[in-house]
Design a protein around this motif. Structure first.
Motif, PDB file in Angstrom:
ATOM      1  N   GLU A  39       0.807  -1.216   0.000  1.00 46.33           N
ATOM      2  CA  GLU A  39       0.000   0.000   0.000  1.00 46.33           C
ATOM      3  C   GLU A  39       0.843   1.270   0.000  1.00 46.33           C
ATOM      4  O   GLU A  39       0.372   2.327  -0.432  1.00 46.33           O
ATOM      5  CB  GLU A  39      -0.932   0.003   1.227  1.00 46.33           C
ATOM      6  CG  GLU A  39      -1.983  -1.096   1.223  1.00 46.33           C
ATOM      7  CD  GLU A  39      -1.496  -2.410   1.816  1.00 46.33           C
ATOM      8  OE1 GLU A  39      -2.322  -3.297   2.069  1.00 46.33           O
ATOM      9  OE2 GLU A  39      -0.258  -2.561   2.033  1.00 46.33           O
ATOM     10  N   SER A  40       2.091   1.176   0.486  1.00 48.54           N
ATOM     11  CA  SER A  40       2.960   2.356   0.490  1.00 48.54           C
ATOM     12  C   SER A  40       3.615   2.588  -0.869  1.00 48.54           C
ATOM     13  O   SER A  40       4.066   3.696  -1.165  1.00 48.54           O
ATOM     14  CB  SER A  40       4.050   2.199   1.559  1.00 48.54           C
ATOM     15  OG  SER A  40       4.969   1.164   1.217  1.00 48.54           O
ATOM     16  N   LEU A  63       2.140   1.323  -4.045  1.00 47.13           N
ATOM     17  CA  LEU A  63       1.159   1.409  -5.129  1.00 47.13           C
ATOM     18  C   LEU A  63       0.815   2.832  -5.552  1.00 47.13           C
ATOM     19  O   LEU A  63       0.690   3.102  -6.762  1.00 47.13           O
ATOM     20  CB  LEU A  63      -0.111   0.655  -4.727  1.00 47.13           C
ATOM     21  CG  LEU A  63      -0.010  -0.881  -4.766  1.00 47.13           C
ATOM     22  CD1 LEU A  63      -1.182  -1.515  -4.015  1.00 47.13           C
ATOM     23  CD2 LEU A  63       0.041  -1.380  -6.203  1.00 47.13           C
ATOM     24  N   PRO A  64       0.644   3.793  -4.641  1.00 46.98           N
ATOM     25  CA  PRO A  64       0.296   5.154  -5.087  1.00 46.98           C
ATOM     26  C   PRO A  64       1.365   5.808  -5.954  1.00 46.98           C
ATOM     27  O   PRO A  64       1.068   6.777  -6.668  1.00 46.98           O
ATOM     28  CB  PRO A  64       0.112   5.925  -3.767  1.00 46.98           C
ATOM     29  CG  PRO A  64      -0.205   4.876  -2.751  1.00 46.98           C
ATOM     30  CD  PRO A  64       0.613   3.695  -3.170  1.00 46.98           C
ATOM     31  N   ASN A  65       2.591   5.293  -5.920  1.00 50.05           N
ATOM     32  CA  ASN A  65       3.689   5.887  -6.684  1.00 50.05           C
ATOM     33  C   ASN A  65       3.870   5.246  -8.058  1.00 50.05           C
ATOM     34  O   ASN A  65       4.805   5.591  -8.782  1.00 50.05           O
ATOM     35  CB  ASN A  65       4.990   5.745  -5.894  1.00 50.05           C
ATOM     36  CG  ASN A  65       4.905   6.380  -4.521  1.00 50.05           C
ATOM     37  OD1 ASN A  65       4.280   7.421  -4.341  1.00 50.05           O
ATOM     38  ND2 ASN A  65       5.524   5.744  -3.536  1.00 50.05           N
ATOM     39  N   HIS A  95      -3.217  -7.023   4.683  1.00 50.88           N
ATOM     40  CA  HIS A  95      -2.908  -6.463   3.361  1.00 50.88           C
ATOM     41  C   HIS A  95      -3.654  -7.252   2.275  1.00 50.88           C
ATOM     42  O   HIS A  95      -3.029  -7.900   1.421  1.00 50.88           O
ATOM     43  CB  HIS A  95      -1.403  -6.486   3.111  1.00 50.88           C
ATOM     44  CG  HIS A  95      -0.601  -5.820   4.185  1.00 50.88           C
ATOM     45  ND1 HIS A  95      -0.472  -4.445   4.270  1.00 50.88           N
ATOM     46  CD2 HIS A  95       0.077  -6.330   5.247  1.00 50.88           C
ATOM     47  CE1 HIS A  95       0.262  -4.140   5.331  1.00 50.88           C
ATOM     48  NE2 HIS A  95       0.605  -5.259   5.939  1.00 50.88           N
ATOM     49  N   THR A 125      -7.992  -5.024  -1.992  1.00 56.41           N
ATOM     50  CA  THR A 125      -8.006  -3.580  -1.753  1.00 56.41           C
ATOM     51  C   THR A 125      -6.914  -2.834  -2.512  1.00 56.41           C
ATOM     52  O   THR A 125      -6.868  -1.602  -2.463  1.00 56.41           O
ATOM     53  CB  THR A 125      -7.847  -3.271  -0.255  1.00 56.41           C
ATOM     54  OG1 THR A 125      -6.540  -3.689   0.183  1.00 56.41           O
ATOM     55  CG2 THR A 125      -8.907  -4.001   0.566  1.00 56.41           C
ATOM     56  N   PHE A 126      -6.044  -3.558  -3.200  1.00 56.47           N
ATOM     57  CA  PHE A 126      -4.909  -2.896  -3.853  1.00 56.47           C
ATOM     58  C   PHE A 126      -5.351  -1.853  -4.872  1.00 56.47           C
ATOM     59  O   PHE A 126      -4.677  -0.837  -5.078  1.00 56.47           O
ATOM     60  CB  PHE A 126      -4.015  -3.929  -4.535  1.00 56.47           C
ATOM     61  CG  PHE A 126      -3.111  -4.687  -3.592  1.00 56.47           C
ATOM     62  CD1 PHE A 126      -3.293  -4.632  -2.222  1.00 56.47           C
ATOM     63  CD2 PHE A 126      -2.071  -5.472  -4.084  1.00 56.47           C
ATOM     64  CE1 PHE A 126      -2.465  -5.333  -1.353  1.00 56.47           C
ATOM     65  CE2 PHE A 126      -1.235  -6.169  -3.231  1.00 56.47           C
ATOM     66  CZ  PHE A 126      -1.434  -6.106  -1.860  1.00 56.47           C
ATOM     67  N   ASN A 166      -7.498   0.262  -4.636  1.00 55.55           N
ATOM     68  CA  ASN A 166      -7.830   1.539  -4.004  1.00 55.55           C
ATOM     69  C   ASN A 166      -6.634   2.485  -3.940  1.00 55.55           C
ATOM     70  O   ASN A 166      -6.801   3.672  -3.635  1.00 55.55           O
ATOM     71  CB  ASN A 166      -8.341   1.309  -2.574  1.00 55.55           C
ATOM     72  CG  ASN A 166      -9.605   0.482  -2.534  1.00 55.55           C
ATOM     73  OD1 ASN A 166     -10.376   0.463  -3.493  1.00 55.55           O
ATOM     74  ND2 ASN A 166      -9.834  -0.209  -1.433  1.00 55.55           N
ATOM     75  N   TYR A 167      -5.443   1.968  -4.210  1.00 54.89           N
ATOM     76  CA  TYR A 167      -4.219   2.748  -4.034  1.00 54.89           C
ATOM     77  C   TYR A 167      -3.560   3.157  -5.347  1.00 54.89           C
ATOM     78  O   TYR A 167      -2.567   3.873  -5.332  1.00 54.89           O
ATOM     79  CB  TYR A 167      -3.215   1.950  -3.191  1.00 54.89           C
ATOM     80  CG  TYR A 167      -3.717   1.624  -1.810  1.00 54.89           C
ATOM     81  CD1 TYR A 167      -3.527   2.495  -0.749  1.00 54.89           C
ATOM     82  CD2 TYR A 167      -4.415   0.433  -1.575  1.00 54.89           C
ATOM     83  CE1 TYR A 167      -3.993   2.194   0.524  1.00 54.89           C
ATOM     84  CE2 TYR A 167      -4.887   0.126  -0.307  1.00 54.89           C
ATOM     85  CZ  TYR A 167      -4.673   1.005   0.738  1.00 54.89           C
ATOM     86  OH  TYR A 167      -5.143   0.708   1.986  1.00 54.89           O
ATOM     87  N   THR A 168      -4.080   2.675  -6.461  1.00 53.27           N
ATOM     88  CA  THR A 168      -3.499   3.017  -7.756  1.00 53.27           C
ATOM     89  C   THR A 168      -4.599   3.023  -8.809  1.00 53.27           C
ATOM     90  O   THR A 168      -5.667   2.429  -8.604  1.00 53.27           O
ATOM     91  CB  THR A 168      -2.385   2.008  -8.126  1.00 53.27           C
ATOM     92  OG1 THR A 168      -1.689   2.471  -9.275  1.00 53.27           O
ATOM     93  CG2 THR A 168      -2.943   0.626  -8.372  1.00 53.27           C
TER      94      THR A 168
END
Length: 407
Positions: free
Chosen positions: A334-335, A337-339, A362, A366-367, A369-371
């Motif tokens: 999750e830390s 994926l947004p990048n 984890h 839900t992955f 939701n972050y990308t």
């Protein structure tokens, strides 16, 4: 299937961690060191307990129904609506000779004052789009035994790499193993291979990186660090960390028990015996078949056991095993994926007790939701290693997704 997750530690989970510590000591101190079967009572406590702990905050989870795959099985849909065609040949032939080639090519990785020999395998047309496959804990390049022929036939240049400490790569005893170390290795490897390509190939062929378990987490790290070189990422049941626990994710009263397991049970005094008992053929087969690692056990055969057990006899294998088990968890998915701004395909066995699709700390569901560009395909009945359990389905979904990237 109904799930109810609460942000607190399940009492059963807490008790299980205690049982894990006690049973692990029992496993290490057993006097029946010449009989692998003598350790099964301890393993019967250790492994289910460890499974409960890895699902973390999961309170109620209905056990996934085992699906028998045949031509009569209807089409099944993933949580995102992606249809999985179960008419595809799920399991390729498994009758293969048990002798497995371990060493292929060598990449000399220079890290500070050290140089390490890294084993890698490459097949496929020189001008094919490049793809790198990264194995999970305790595995190696040959765990992608069913992906190499399928992807090569589809026209891709396929690379597989043994992470430092695994497979036929060097196993330095003094190294401190962590996700960041392996990401640095993969970054340097991709850059080195990319420089060896012709200028035209470098311009037209960016990489796709994919991995199973911790290899999936490493693949995310590489994708984050090389945005100009990587065009896509594939996850086969991505792990939440190098180890299953983070101290800040556990209640305070549980943390001393985790510390005891990591520093004492897996320490210098008891760790050696733990490793010797862990790596027996009977134990590894039991973990794969009876403990749910492989939801579909059709491909658990002599070849697979040779792939997994062969490297355990190498010098340094014990030290690597213990350091990884007791090492830091590293970054969370999750830390990272947004990048990431490239497409991600997640092929997830929905019967995985180690990195569950639903629930746990984890969950793969839900992955997305972050990308932004994330496709999740749920593989019914498959466990932690869907690429080896359901190669027909995995290869079909992956090649279809890759062809879309090629357009």
């Amino acid at each position: 299937m109904t799930h109810r997750v609460e942000l607190r530690m399940n009492a059963q989970c807490a008790r299980s961690l205690v049982v894990f510590g006690v049973a692990a000591v029992s496993l290490c101190s057993s006097q029946f060191s010449h009989s692998a079967l003598a350790f099964q009572p301890a393993l019967a406590l250790v492994l289910p307990a460890y499974q409960y702990v890895r699902t973390g905050i999961l309170i109620h989870r209905e056990a996934p129904q085992r699906v028998q795959f045949s031509s009569r099985t209807p089409l099944l849909s993933s949580p995102t609506g992606t249809t999985v065609d179960t008419d595809v040949d799920r399991n390729m032939p498994t009758k293969k000779p048990p002798l497995v080639q371990r060493k292929y090519k060598t990449y000399l990785w220079k890290k500070h004052l050290h140089s390490y020999a890294i084993n890698y395998r490459v097949e496929g047309p020189l001008d094919g789009p490049p793809l790198l496959l990264v194995h999970g804990f305790g595995a190696n390049v040959n765990h992608f035994r069913y992906q190499f022929p399928a992807l090569v036939e589809a026209g891709y240049r396929v690379y597989g790499i043994d992470l430092l400490g695994f497979g036929a790569s060097d196993k330095p005893k003094e190294e401190e193993y962590c996700i960041e170390l392996w990401v640095d290795l993969l970054v340097d490897f991709l850059k080195a291979i990319d420089m060896d390509m012709g200028s035209d190939e470098r311009k037209s062929n960016k990489w796709v990186v994919g991995g199973n378990s911790i290899g999936g987490l490493c693949s995310l790290g590489v994708t984050e660090k090389l945005p100009d070189l990587v065009r896509g990422c594939v996850l086969f049941n991505c792990s939440g960390g190098m180890t299953g626990f983070r101290y800040n994710e556990l209640p305070i009263f549980i943390r001393p028990i985790l510390y005891f397991v990591q520093k004492v049970v897996l320490g210098q005094q008891l760790g050696g015996r733990f490793f010797q008992n862990f790596k027996t053929r009977e134990n590894v087969e039991s973990i794969l078949v009876q403990q749910g690692v492989y939801g579909d056990t059709t491909n658990v055969n002599d070849e697979l056991l040779e792939i997994l057990l062969g490297p355990s006899e190498d010098d340094g294998a014990q030290e690597v095993f213990l350091k990884v088990f007791a090492g830091p968890p590293g970054p969370t998915p999750e830390s990272i994926l947004p990048n990431i701004n490239v497409p991600i395909l997640a092929l997830w066995g929905d019967s995985d007790p180690w990195t569950p699709l639903e629930g746990g700390l984890h969950p793969g569901s839900t992955f997305g939701n972050y990308t932004d560009d994330f496709k999740l395909v749920s593989l019914p009945g498959a466990g932690h290693c869907p690429h080896d359990e359901a190669p027909g389905l995995v290869n079909k979904e992956m090649i279809s997704w890759l062809k879309e990237l090629d357009v």
